[in-house]
Design an enzyme around this catalytic site. Structure first.
Site, PDB file in Angstrom:
ATOM      1  CG  HIS A 100      -1.792   1.165   1.379  1.00 33.20           C
ATOM      2  ND1 HIS A 100      -3.107   1.169   0.983  1.00 33.20           N
ATOM      3  CD2 HIS A 100      -1.557   2.405   1.900  1.00 33.20           C
ATOM      4  CE1 HIS A 100      -3.638   2.342   1.241  1.00 33.20           C
ATOM      5  NE2 HIS A 100      -2.715   3.122   1.802  1.00 33.20           N
ATOM      6  CD  GLU A 101       1.687   3.548   3.731  1.00 34.51           C
ATOM      7  OE1 GLU A 101       1.883   4.614   3.111  1.00 34.51           O
ATOM      8  OE2 GLU A 101       0.693   3.369   4.465  1.00 34.51           O
TER       9      GLU A 101
ATOM     10  CG  HIS B 217       0.558   6.451  -0.402  1.00 34.42           C
ATOM     11  ND1 HIS B 217      -0.404   7.314  -0.881  1.00 34.42           N
ATOM     12  CD2 HIS B 217      -0.023   5.777   0.626  1.00 34.42           C
ATOM     13  CE1 HIS B 217      -1.524   7.163  -0.180  1.00 34.42           C
ATOM     14  NE2 HIS B 217      -1.314   6.229   0.739  1.00 34.42           N
TER      15      HIS B 217
ATOM     16  CD  GLU C  83      -4.844   7.092   0.929  1.00 30.59           C
ATOM     17  OE1 GLU C  83      -4.803   5.859   0.743  1.00 30.59           O
ATOM     18  OE2 GLU C  83      -4.127   7.666   1.779  1.00 30.59           O
TER      19      GLU C  83
END
EC number: 3.4.17.19
Length: 491
Positions: free
Chosen positions: A260-261, A264, A290
């Protein structure tokens, strides 16, 4: 001439913000506890310096003069984004900025120990101060912008987005999401499921995470992975700092957090290098940000074909076991079960967590809900949306998130907006490039190229609606999100 002066001024501001970002990362990862008060004061001073830089009396004259200069289209857009940052800064007095930064640093640091202790009583006075200051900031912004207090904060994270647009969006989700959750749970009830057997050494989990980050194209020459109480992606585009948290009994949690990160981080690393020091070279909105993390985690990493690539990596790092079979991992990573913790939620129940937070933070800022009544409202909405009881469990209830501790009200809707945008991007990508499974199985570089071409390189050169319309054919449309969930979870 005036435009050049503005560019120099905002580049200096970027350097100050760069220092603040790295100091904030250090505060959350490596700083010894005894340094917090001094760091909070230092960061509040830095916040005031940045604020003063944006309130420099020269800026008004420079903006007026620059508007009369012959500017290229990219420069004209850059001027608009500098003016937007200037406008936002002039809405708040420097003393309020200092107070909010100091109160936020203290509350966030205390939260790290108060949450594990389930200490709502100890947290409440710190949070009340942050909320009071956040309301003052919202009132000042609202009066200047002609918006409601909550919409004035929403504007910080989602420029152009309003509660009047979010309310029907969430109403629509409420209409079909509970039924979908029930259908999926019924479908999955008889499916066999093996839980991986730990313990899983943290160093091996980190090594696996780093290998997956490389697979996803993360540039380690411009970033690193560390540990914090709450996972985040910080730093600056040239030096991106990712964090995660590990559980020795659960290898699946940290891995998806890292992915997930990484989404980003790839967005940050993909922003146009020539513009990174200016507002126009920053991320368009938190919803767009996001959308990248959720594209990586949900559209990409939970795809059965990607999981088939993960399975042998788990075997390599932890030794083979039946739970690491690709079909079992796919069931694990797509298991739908209402839970208390937002960051651990599956993608079907996740929007319910965001609706809960949206309703609460909107009412907190608008003065319809007081901080002392937060646990009761939290439990009411958790019961309504997910059928779960949080009475007396503050740690896994209203204390679980870091966002409100530093006054980041208006941020939470970005998560569901991001999920919707991610589904739109995946649908558009498949129309243009073909099925995702073929790309994931063979070579993911076309996926990253598409994101760079349609999202990353545009930074804030376009507003969100234009960006999404040009990339996907429509602005904000929840239909692809619903279609994605129904196809993945019901077949």
């Amino acid at each position: 001439m005036s435009y050049a002066l503005l560019v120099e001024h905002f580049e200096q501001l970027h350097h100050l913000q760069h220092l603040g970002a790295i100091c904030g990362w250090d505060q959350a990862t490596m700083m010894p506890p005894g340094g917090n008060e001094a760091r909070a004061e230092a960061l509040s001073t830095l916040a005031v310096l940045c604020h003063r830089q944006l309130q420099d009396p020269c800026l008004g004259d420079w903006f007026a003069a620059a508007e009369q200069e012959p500017l290229a289209p990219e420069q004209a857009t850059g001027l608009r984004e500098m003016q937007r940052a200037w406008r936002d800064a002039t809405l708040l007095p420097a003393d309020l900025v200092r107070q909010l930064s100091l109160a936020g640093s203290r509350c966030e640091h205390a939260w790290r120990s108060l949450r594990p202790a389930n200490d709502w009583a100890g947290f409440l006075p710190l949070f009340e101060e942050v909320l009071n200051l956040s309301r003052q900031a919202a009132s000042a912004r609202a009066e200047a912008l002609g918006l409601s207090r909550y919409d004035s904060l929403l504007e910080k994270y989602e420029p152009g987005m309003r509660s009047a647009r979010l309310d029907p969006l969430f109403d629509g989700l409420r209409g079909w999401l509970p039924g979908l959750i029930g259908e999926v749970q019924e479908k999955q009830r008889g499916e066999p499921l093996l839980a991986p057997r730990g313990p899983f050494a943290i160093e091996r989990q980190k090594a696996l995470g780093l290998e997956v980050m490389r697979l996803l194209g993360f540039d380690f020459n411009h970033g690193r992975l560390d540990v914090s109480a709450h996972p985040f992606c910080g730093g600056v585009s040239e030096d991106v700092r990712l964090t995660t948290r590990y559980n020795e009994q659960d290898v699946t949690q940290a891995l998806m957090g890292i992915i997930h990160e990484t989404g980003h981080a790839r967005y940050e690393q993909g922003l146009p290098a020539a513009l990174r020091k200016l507002p126009v070279g920053q991320a368009r909105s938190m919803g767009v940000h996001e959308s990248q993390s959720l594209f990586f985690e949900m559209q990409l990493a939970r795809h059965p074909t990607f999981i088939a690539r993960l399975a042998p990596l788990l075997d390599t790092h932890f030794g083979p076991q039946p739970a690491f079979a690709a079909d079992n991992l796919a069931r694990l990573y797509t298991r739908v079960a209402p839970g208390l913790i937002r960051v651990d939620a599956d993608e079907v129940t996740y929007p319910a967590h965001i609706m809960l937070r949206y309703e609460i933070e909107r009412d907190l800022i608008e003065g319809k809900l007081e901080a002392r009544d937060l646990p009761e409202r939290w439990d009411q909405l958790m019961q309504r949306y997910l059928g779960l009881d949080t009475r007396g469990n503050y740690r896994d209830g209203c204390l679980q998130d870091i966002h409100w501790t530093d006054g980041s009200f208006g941020y939470f809707p970005s998560y569901t907006l991001g999920a919707i945008y991610a589904a739109q991007q995946a649908a558009a990508m498949q129309r243009q490039l073909g099925p995702l499974e073929a790309l994931i199985a063979e070579d993911m570089s076309p996926i990253f190229h598409w994101l760079r071409q349609h999202i990353w390189q545009h930074a804030s050169l376009q507003d969100t609606a234009t960006l999404m319309t040009r990339a996907c054919g429509q602005a904000l449309d929840p239909a692809p999100f619903r279609s994605h969930l129904e196809q993945r979870y019901l077949g």
